[in-house]
Design a protein around this motif. Structure first.
Motif, PDB file in Angstrom:
ATOM      1  N   GLY A  22       0.802  -1.210   0.000  1.00  0.00           N
ATOM      2  CA  GLY A  22       0.000   0.000   0.000  1.00  0.00           C
ATOM      3  C   GLY A  22       0.840   1.267   0.000  1.00  0.00           C
ATOM      4  N   LYS A  23       0.148   2.388   0.218  1.00  0.00           N
ATOM      5  CA  LYS A  23       0.807   3.687   0.209  1.00  0.00           C
ATOM      6  C   LYS A  23       1.390   4.027   1.575  1.00  0.00           C
ATOM      7  N   SER A  24       2.382   4.870   1.530  1.00  0.00           N
ATOM      8  CA  SER A  24       3.026   5.362   2.743  1.00  0.00           C
ATOM      9  C   SER A  24       2.106   6.329   3.489  1.00  0.00           C
ATOM     10  N   ARG A  25       2.223   6.330   4.813  1.00  0.00           N
ATOM     11  CA  ARG A  25       1.513   7.335   5.618  1.00  0.00           C
ATOM     12  C   ARG A  25       2.147   8.708   5.438  1.00  0.00           C
ATOM     13  N   PHE A  26       3.343   8.744   4.876  1.00  0.00           N
ATOM     14  CA  PHE A  26       4.122   9.971   4.794  1.00  0.00           C
ATOM     15  C   PHE A  26       4.168  10.563   3.392  1.00  0.00           C
ATOM     16  N   ASN A  27       3.551   9.879   2.419  1.00  0.00           N
ATOM     17  CA  ASN A  27       3.537  10.353   1.045  1.00  0.00           C
ATOM     18  C   ASN A  27       2.291   9.784   0.377  1.00  0.00           C
ATOM     19  N   SER A  28       1.493  10.649  -0.202  1.00  0.00           N
ATOM     20  CA  SER A  28       0.222  10.192  -0.773  1.00  0.00           C
ATOM     21  C   SER A  28       0.360   9.566  -2.162  1.00  0.00           C
ATOM     22  N   ASP A  29       1.527   9.676  -2.761  1.00  0.00           N
ATOM     23  CA  ASP A  29       1.750   9.103  -4.088  1.00  0.00           C
ATOM     24  C   ASP A  29       2.701   7.918  -4.010  1.00  0.00           C
ATOM     25  N   TYR A  30       2.460   6.938  -4.858  1.00  0.00           N
ATOM     26  CA  TYR A  30       3.417   5.841  -4.969  1.00  0.00           C
ATOM     27  C   TYR A  30       4.713   6.371  -5.588  1.00  0.00           C
ATOM     28  N   PRO A  31       5.844   5.815  -5.209  1.00  0.00           N
ATOM     29  CA  PRO A  31       7.078   6.259  -5.856  1.00  0.00           C
ATOM     30  C   PRO A  31       7.180   5.711  -7.278  1.00  0.00           C
ATOM     31  N   LYS A  32       7.808   6.494  -8.129  1.00  0.00           N
ATOM     32  CA  LYS A  32       8.107   5.982  -9.463  1.00  0.00           C
ATOM     33  C   LYS A  32       9.417   5.205  -9.373  1.00  0.00           C
TER      34      LYS A  32
END
Length: 127
Positions: A22-32
């Motif tokens: 899933g996604k990070s609590r600290f960043n709303s976008d997935y990393p590329k």
């Protein structure tokens, strides 16, 4: 490994990793995910003749990018382990990571690095 082969593995495994963690609590976008010859060449723009220590990958928070240094890739397991390790850093709290380093932890005993290394053991889930 050539970049094209590395990218094929990432294209198969990375969607599964994102779904699983899933996604990070600290960043709303997935990393590329991006690719480069080496961290030294990426940062300095110079191609070194020899590198004593070059990481398999790294997570660059400023650009939310997982970098894979593909010439070091030896097989599918290596690529997936690298993705898993760097994805853990995406999931982790940057401020806490820095605080722990400043309090005396090194790469070898830093809890976040240990967590990332342990996550690599799940690589076969993402084949």
């Amino acid at each position: 490994m050539i970049k094209k082969d590395c990218k094929l593995i990432v294209d198969r495994a990375y969607p599964k990793i994102k779904e699983y963690y899933g996604k990070s609590r600290f960043n709303s976008d997935y990393p590329k995910v991006d690719y480069h010859y080496s961290i030294y060449a990426r940062i300095t723009g110079e191609i070194p003749s020899e590198i004593e220590v070059d990481p398999a990958g790294d997570f660059e928070r400023d650009t939310n990018t997982i970098w894979v240094y593909y010439p070091a890739a030896i097989d599918e397991e290596w690529v997936i382990r690298t993705l898993l390790h760097e994805y853990q850093h995406y999931l982790q709290d940057e401020d806490e990571m820095k605080r722990l380093y400043e309090s005396g932890y090194s790469y070898e005993d830093h809890p976040f690095e240990i967590e990332a290394i342990n996550a690599e053991e799940e690589w076969s889930l993402f084949l």
